[in-house]
Design an enzyme around this catalytic site. Sequence first.
Site, PDB file in Angstrom:
ATOM      1  N   LEU B 101       0.824  -1.149   0.138  1.00  0.00           N
ATOM      2  CA  LEU B 101      -0.090  -0.063  -0.093  1.00  0.00           C
ATOM      3  C   LEU B 101       1.042   1.359  -0.087  1.00  0.00           C
ATOM      4  O   LEU B 101       0.679   2.056   0.768  1.00  0.00           O
ATOM      5  CB  LEU B 101      -0.837  -0.103   1.105  1.00  0.00           C
ATOM      6  CG  LEU B 101      -2.035  -1.074   1.278  1.00  0.00           C
ATOM      7  CD1 LEU B 101      -2.765  -1.111   2.581  1.00  0.00           C
ATOM      8  CD2 LEU B 101      -2.918  -0.975   0.152  1.00  0.00           C
ATOM      9  N   CYS B 102       1.841   1.265  -0.976  1.00  0.00           N
ATOM     10  CA  CYS B 102       2.610   2.500  -0.776  1.00  0.00           C
ATOM     11  C   CYS B 102       3.008   2.771  -2.324  1.00  0.00           C
ATOM     12  O   CYS B 102       4.301   3.001  -2.738  1.00  0.00           O
ATOM     13  CB  CYS B 102       4.034   2.159  -0.089  1.00  0.00           C
ATOM     14  SG  CYS B 102       4.745   0.513  -0.433  1.00  0.00           S
TER      15      CYS B 102
END
Lengths: 142, 300
Positions: B101-102
């Site tokens: 999630l980056c």
Amino acid sequence: MALPTKLTLEVVTPDRALMRDEVDEVVVPGSEGELGILPGHTTLLATLKVGELWYRQGQEKHHLAIAFGFVEVLPDHVTVLAQVGERAVDIDVQRAERAKQRAEQRLARPPSTADFDFERARIALMKSLIRLQVASRARTRA
Amino acid sequence: MGSREADPARTNMPSLIDLRRRIRAVKSTQQITKAMKMIAASRLKRAQERVIAARPFAQRMLKVLNGLVSYVEQDAHPLLRIPPPGVGKPLLIVITADRGLCGSFNSNVIKAAGHFILNETPGRDVALVLIGRKGRDFFRRRGFEIRYEQVGIFQKLAFGAAVEIADEAIEEFTSGAASSVSLVYNEFKSVMSQRIVIERLLPIPRLEGEAAAAPTVDYLYEPAPEQIFKDLLPRHVQVQIYRALIESNAAFFAAQMTAMDAATRNSAEMLENLTLYMNKVRQAAITREIIEVVSGAAAT
């Protein structure tokens, strides 16, 4: 040039700058022996061992536990770069106590084939002893 | 109101209930991404402070090393020596994050590592040291030779972690198993951008004798300068790795913050479109009902 009357002491560890202050006298644990530094000391670069560093501000003495690194001395400035550095008040006595016991147990065993672990345990023991020593000084003063 | 199947006009149109459900789902996703963005922002601040706090040590270390260069025969130390060809294989240290999630944070590093393996290593014969879960999972699944791995060190990042990795790298290099050691990681440039860096760690690139340029102090050395130099080189490697770790950590939170911010904005846009669409559907339904009533009344 007149001799400086004060030293600026800086202690820096890899994670942070631990302290920066004006002091009158510093004693660091050099790898070849204790080094006492007063203002106006000649420029010096020395390595450090596990040990106790103390500095004096007026009549007040402060102690720090440090391990490895080196010190750079200029006539009015002392920079200590240490891998580990802790103020007496910050030391976790219980943790040091546990580390000491662990290291002692390991050293009590017959020396195994790997001397590396032996060396590690010896360093761990030294570190914990220094921590305890420095911490006890903080307590007696308080 | 007739049943849905009986009404040909509505078969292609999602029902109001479906739309409401959809909107609710997007809204709760948005709440999550928003919260994650805030968390990343606050962690980023701390991570950034660490990067800054670590600078003085690294700088002074380099200064002292540079001052010492003139005293020593550089080829004398094993960490400086270039090994003869044919001995050992390159070792690559890949620093990714433990979590996703980056955005493209992890995949960029993995891509760069892939390029390195393709271009720099003859016969793709390479050994890996993997820091971070994402990179480890990727390379382990593909059967690469892994010498050492560390997962979950970013939660409580300490200098000790860097020391362990450095010791491992130095051991590989001095034993002859590794012909060189390189490092690939995300450098923290700014909150908006990260930069992939590939650095040669060992043999230590010839230190530039900046001593000539900078005014140096004539130190008294204790012990001898050669000895100090020897002591410092491994610490230099540790500091390099530590710096890479904290840079990567800060870059991770920056990337996560940016990604979550984009996700929050995307979902806002989605909500707007869905709401508009839902209103249209509702309007259409009402209009149709009125027509039904009116035409029913006219028929009688």
